[in-house]
Design a protein around this motif. Structure first.
Motif: not given
Length: 172
Positions: A29-42
């Motif tokens: 679940l490590r990648d799913s724990i973040v509520f959302f990603s910003t365009p910079t993170m993407v």
């Protein structure tokens, strides 16, 4: 081995199995724990096309284009990067340019985020903590983002308004 030693061995083994299971679940679940990603993170993470995630940021002013059959295109930005979003459906009533948004969907092969769900902030003073933190980090934070609409009102007046709205809601 005595009875007490066997019992302690069984308890220790059960705890070890539970610890391994918890570690595997948290790793998955490590990648799913973040509520959302910003365009910079993407852009930094190079997310593969087709992988579902949540995208958060501000709707870029001047980017909203409405098409046929409820098709909408707009750009989400966080001050460092922009990502085009395509959505088909009804937008929330409070959705507009320059406001915070969280969209859920996946990138397509051309780099457009295909959203199937779009969420807008609920009033003019609310900003998700992660969006506010990203804006502060990018240097685009304005002091009036955190101001409350009724900050100057007296607490008694606000309490009576809340009681009146509760009573009104109960009569509906």
């Amino acid at each position: 081995m005595t009875r007490k030693q066997r019992r302690l061995t069984m308890i220790g083994g059960a705890l070890a199995v539970l610890a391994v299971a918890a570690a595997l679940v948290l790793n998955a679940l490590r990648d799913s724990i973040v509520f959302f990603s910003t365009p910079t993170m993407v852009a930094e993470q190079h997310i593969a096309p087709g992988k579902r995630f949540r995208l958060g940021g501000l709707v870029q002013p001047g980017s909203l284009v409405r098409g046929d059959d409820l098709a909408i295109k707009f750009e989400v930005a966080d001050g460092g990067a922009k990502l085009p979003v395509a959505y088909k459906g009804l937008l929330p009533d409070l959705f507009r340019e320059g406001q915070g948004v969280v969209a859920e969907g996946a990138l397509d092969a051309s780099g457009v985020f295909r959203a199937d769900t779009v969420l807008a902030k609920h009033d003019e003073t609310y900003m998700p903590k992660d969006v506010a933190d990203a804006l502060k980090k990018q240097g685009h934070w304005k002091d009036d983002y955190g101001a409350k609409a009724g900050a100057g009102a007296k607490p008694d007046a606000m309490a009576s308004q809340g009681a009146a709205s509760s009573a009104e809601g109960a009569t509906r």
